[in-house]
Design an enzyme around this catalytic site. Structure first.
Site, PDB file in Angstrom:
ATOM      1  N   ASP A  26       0.952  -1.274  -0.132  1.00  0.00           N
ATOM      2  CA  ASP A  26      -0.106   0.054  -0.139  1.00  0.00           C
ATOM      3  C   ASP A  26       0.834   1.294  -0.111  1.00  0.00           C
ATOM      4  O   ASP A  26       1.997   1.176   0.506  1.00  0.00           O
ATOM      5  CB  ASP A  26      -0.793   0.130   1.543  1.00  0.00           C
ATOM      6  CG  ASP A  26      -1.717  -1.176   1.528  1.00  0.00           C
ATOM      7  OD1 ASP A  26      -2.011  -1.769   0.261  1.00  0.00           O
ATOM      8  OD2 ASP A  26      -2.077  -1.272   2.714  1.00  0.00           O
TER       9      ASP A  26
HETATM   10  N1  URA Z   1      -1.118  -5.857   3.853  1.00  0.00           N
HETATM   11  C1  URA Z   1      -1.557  -4.568   4.228  1.00  0.00           C
HETATM   12  O1  URA Z   1      -2.566  -4.323   4.783  1.00  0.00           O
HETATM   13  N2  URA Z   1      -0.802  -3.748   3.274  1.00  0.00           N
HETATM   14  C2  URA Z   1       0.129  -4.152   2.680  1.00  0.00           C
HETATM   15  O2  URA Z   1       0.721  -3.097   2.099  1.00  0.00           O
HETATM   16  C3  URA Z   1       0.625  -5.474   2.785  1.00  0.00           C
HETATM   17  C4  URA Z   1      -0.034  -6.218   3.465  1.00  0.00           C
END
Ligand code: URA
Length: 235
Positions: A103
């Site tokens: 993310d």
């Molecule tokens: N889980 C999440 O919530 N975000 C990420 O970027 C990777 C795994």
């Protein structure tokens, strides 16, 4: 191709040095030690190992390990003009792209390559290599919460499979939790904590299988070592 030429093409050593390595009994073709010089290798199907590590001709593929900072999008180009992880990878004439995604607000280990075969393998839902995260969470994560996360929680129509979960620290204000998951649902870690009523405020991926950040600073990237590449291909 002659074995010593094949070994040299894989970057093991010079052909002469490769002959010495062969005579020392350190080389196997399809799991059988070969000590004779001049043996031929079928590069399309023979498995050659040196000291029990598989070797391959260095091809056109590039592999990078990036420590992604928060505030970068995991994509090759962003229509909204935000910074992308590719801004942090050395210029290449190859069409490189990230394997999987983190993310915008997540930092940590991200692999970047142009190896389609490896990408398919690592992102396939049946692939079970653990991804390890450290999450900073608001409020106190209890041992009961940990047990729930370990056993699997419903993240909206999907129950997560067993995970390794350990408390690093926990108090009324905030907690730090290390967890290894074997799936890659969208925003999975954040949703897992949501499912137990907690909010993740910081999330970092620190490892994929045995590959870890080991000293790489946030925003830095480095090529994967041959050992790391072989590990990912063979695991
Ligand atoms: N889980 C999440 O919530 N975000 C990420 O970027 C990777 C795994």
């Amino acid at each position: 191709m002659r074995l010593n030429k094949f070994m040299a093409s894989c970057g093991v050593a010079s052909r002469r040095k490769c002959d010495e390595i062969i005579m020392e009994g350190r080389v196997k073709i399809n799991a059988k030690v070969v000590k004779k010089l001049g043996v031929q290798v079928d590069t399309t199907k023979d498995l050659v190992t040196v000291d029990d590590g598989a070797i391959r001709i260095k091809g056109d593929c590039e592999y990078y390990l990036l420590n992604k900072p928060v505030g970068y999008v995991t994509t090759v180009s962003d229509p909204q003009g935000r910074k992308t992880v590719m801004d942090l990878i050395p210029e290449s004439r190859k069409r490189l792209y990230p394997i999987g995604r983190l993310d915008y607000n997540t930092s940590g280990l991200l692999l970047v390559t142009n190896d389609g075969e490896l990408t398919q393998k690592l992102t396939h839902p049946s692939f079970e290599l653990g991804k390890t995260y450290v999450a900073k969470v608001l409020g106190e994560v209890t041992l009961l919460d940990v047990a729930k996360l370990r056993g699997g929680v419903d993240i909206g129509g999907f129950v997560t499979s067993k995970a390794e979960v350990n408390l690093i620290s926990a108090n009324k204000k905030e907690s730090r939790v290390k967890l290894t998951i074997h799936e890659g649902k969208n925003r999975q870690v954040r949703k897992m904590f949501k499912a137990i009523g907690k909010n993740v405020v910081e999330l970092e991926r620190i490892a994929i299988g045995k590959i870890n950040l080991s000293g790489l600073k946030v925003g830095e990237c480095r090529p994967l070592t041959d050992k790391e590449i072989s590990y990912l291909k063979e695991v």
